[in-house]
Write an enzyme that holds these catalytic residues in place. Sequence first.
Site, mmCIF file in Angstrom:
data_model
loop_
_atom_site.group_PDB
_atom_site.id
_atom_site.type_symbol
_atom_site.label_atom_id
_atom_site.label_comp_id
_atom_site.label_asym_id
_atom_site.label_seq_id
_atom_site.Cartn_x
_atom_site.Cartn_y
_atom_site.Cartn_z
ATOM 1 C CG HIS A 317 -1.737 0.811 1.222
ATOM 2 N ND1 HIS A 317 -2.609 0.935 0.579
ATOM 3 C CD2 HIS A 317 -1.799 2.501 1.677
ATOM 4 C CE1 HIS A 317 -3.792 2.140 0.747
ATOM 5 N NE2 HIS A 317 -3.183 2.715 1.311
ATOM 6 C CB ALA A 318 0.658 3.673 -2.675
ATOM 7 C CG HIS A 347 -2.430 10.671 -2.793
ATOM 8 N ND1 HIS A 347 -3.208 11.613 -1.926
ATOM 9 C CD2 HIS A 347 -1.855 9.726 -1.632
ATOM 10 C CE1 HIS A 347 -3.185 10.948 -0.707
ATOM 11 N NE2 HIS A 347 -2.410 10.257 -0.168
ATOM 12 C CD GLU A 348 1.410 8.369 -1.667
ATOM 13 O OE1 GLU A 348 2.307 8.133 -0.497
ATOM 14 O OE2 GLU A 348 0.350 7.207 -1.246
ATOM 15 C CG HIS A 351 1.229 12.322 1.783
ATOM 16 N ND1 HIS A 351 0.389 12.550 2.448
ATOM 17 C CD2 HIS A 351 0.971 11.340 1.492
ATOM 18 C CE1 HIS A 351 -0.421 12.567 2.869
ATOM 19 N NE2 HIS A 351 -0.694 11.453 1.773
ATOM 20 C CD GLU A 375 -3.373 11.419 2.963
ATOM 21 O OE1 GLU A 375 -4.066 11.115 1.621
ATOM 22 O OE2 GLU A 375 -3.045 11.036 4.136
ATOM 23 C CG HIS A 475 -6.408 3.824 5.020
ATOM 24 N ND1 HIS A 475 -6.734 2.747 4.146
ATOM 25 C CD2 HIS A 475 -5.388 4.479 5.482
ATOM 26 C CE1 HIS A 475 -5.703 3.400 2.887
ATOM 27 N NE2 HIS A 475 -5.417 4.643 3.292
ATOM 28 C CE1 TYR A 485 -5.846 9.001 1.758
ATOM 29 C CE2 TYR A 485 -7.367 7.269 3.925
ATOM 30 C CZ TYR A 485 -5.689 8.081 3.716
ATOM 31 O OH TYR A 485 -4.288 7.427 3.732
HETATM 32 O O1 X8Z Z 1 -4.034 5.125 1.186
HETATM 33 C C1 X8Z Z 1 -3.800 5.956 0.299
HETATM 34 C C2 X8Z Z 1 -2.434 6.578 -0.431
HETATM 35 C C3 X8Z Z 1 -2.207 6.436 0.810
HETATM 36 S S1 X8Z Z 1 -2.332 7.968 2.058
HETATM 37 C C4 X8Z Z 1 -2.677 5.564 -1.408
HETATM 38 N N1 X8Z Z 1 -5.378 6.619 -0.177
HETATM 39 C C5 X8Z Z 1 -7.154 6.170 -0.128
HETATM 40 C C6 X8Z Z 1 -6.658 4.436 -0.872
HETATM 41 O O2 X8Z Z 1 -6.242 3.987 -0.328
HETATM 42 O O3 X8Z Z 1 -7.968 3.596 0.283
HETATM 43 C C7 X8Z Z 1 -5.305 7.908 -1.390
HETATM 44 C C8 X8Z Z 1 -6.724 8.095 -1.679
HETATM 45 C C9 X8Z Z 1 -7.402 6.826 -0.757
HETATM 46 ZN ZN ZN Z 2 -2.009 9.781 1.112
#
Ligand code: X8Z
Ligand code: ZN
Length: 576
Positions: A317-318, A347-348, A351, A375, A475, A485
């Site tokens: 997960h990024a 997106h990254e 951050h 975010e 998450h 988000y």
């Molecule tokens: O988790 C993330 C990023 C890292 S903060 C890749 N996002 C959420 C997800 O993947 O569920 C970005 C959009 C929503």
């Molecule tokens: Zn993020």
Amino acid sequence: MPAKDSRSDARIDEAEQELLALSIEAQQADWVYNTYLTRDTEALSSRANARLIERTVALAKEITATPPPSDAIRARKANLLRVSLPLVAPSAAGGPERLATLVARMQGIYAKGTYAPKGTSTPVDLQALSRILSENRRPDVLEDVWTGWHAVGRSMRSDFTEYVRLANSGARELGFADTGALWRSRYDMPEDTLAREVERLWSEVEPLYRSLHAYVRRRLRERYGASIVPDHGPIPIHLLGNMWAQSWEALAADVAPPGSTPAYDLTEILRRRGTEPVDMVRFAERFFVSMGLDPLPASFWERSMFVRPPGREVVCHASAWDLDYVADLRIKMCIEITAEDFRTLHHELGHNYYQRAYAGQPFLFRDSAHDGFHEAIGDTIGLSVTPEYLVRVGLLAEVPPVENDLGLLLATALEKIAFLPFGLVVDQWRWRVFSGEISPEEYNRTWWEMRERYQGVRPPTPRDETEFDPGAKFHVPASVPYMRYFLAHILQFQFHRALARTIGAAGPLHRVSIYGDRRAGERLGAMLAMGSSRDWRDALETLTGERAMSAAGLLEYFRPLQRWLDEQNRGEELGW
Ligand code: X8Z
Ligand code: ZN
């Protein structure tokens, strides 16, 4: 009482130094764990996190018990310290260790999750399963893959139950009603006010979501038939092209306006040019640099993880990191050559550029104005990835005619508008779990009730309490709050509109790119550099001139689409 006051002032200053050192240790241990999952790295990361949690809680309690600091800056720091941890462990012996162990274990289960799709014998990871979901169109295959992945949650159920109990008793020691209340209290406003703000923003965008939902449901019904996709009622989730139905962008070609030619396919373009993962990162960096921000340091390129390394388990997960809270910026990602990852890279790096901008602040202010801001930055840049931008960086030969914009807007809506109710529901559910309103015996039922209510989706087959479907979303096992988000998806359009005005852009918002514009860079940079030193309304005002979060930018951006959807949906019953 000057003597007392100066004592608590000194305590804050000392606490800040101590927590900086402990945070760096925890980051280092987490980095090694995330990029090399073993028993030993799990133990090291849990231990470092346990120490950080334990000391933060002790310091927060001590500072809360002493008279308030003598100046506004230290008073803000004291409050930020108290709400800084997303997870608070009870101070009783073993509490911090146990909580850190539970989270590391749930994260490990998620990261190592695999499933062998029916008819194959090789288990594959989430990325491969996600690819099937976005590319395949056979409902039986999609159902199998969706169900196969969701089994990952099952073995987390008891850990999650214990985690809720422990985290809540920790939060209570700090004076919060429960962990959800702690999460909601990080927005410079009473926690109930935040909950109401979220409802207000949702009510502003909900009509657009319902229009999109009805349109997509009809197009899916045309493809799969009314026995699979009902006239009225929730959409079967496995048909939406994404494991959580949080983005429907995989359906862009399927639901494109009839008769329209797709404007362009960025995935296709990137692959045709032989783009490598590192090139994808360079594109994103170039955007920030074009606005006058500095290039990333050499250490970023040396230390980041861009691709899934062979022969070891990692968390794919990024994420973006700043290991020393000054300049040791990195990302960790398993980059694939897709338009989605192209956007995720922006997106990254958003951050990372935020982290770098606030590095000059004292440690307790080295954070975003609120977590939705963190975010939203990279996504704001992503909104400037317009056809004109792609032409400027040589990815597209010519700007497609505006007549094609409906397809473009619809594709963006499939990503951004489809996300909104998902962004909302994850923590609407967790808030109720933490408050005790939802008990462990009803975790899964309530999860699906709420997903149906907000998202209008349902699972392919009924799910029961032997499953734990929230655990199938990163998450939840990783204990990362999610409302950020939802807020970011509103804020990024507010930021985009403000920056469009800053550069005096004419024309529709979805065609505005701030690429190469230093005025936009300065305006954005000024807000980023504030970190969390001020109330987020001050930060918002610095960038936008406004002091409240607003969906007006989002609604303006999608207005042409809303009108078109209204026409398409004539005679269609909205909702489910
Ligand atoms: O988790 C993330 C990023 C890292 S903060 C890749 N996002 C959420 C997800 O993947 O569920 C970005 C959009 C929503
Ligand atoms: Zn993020």
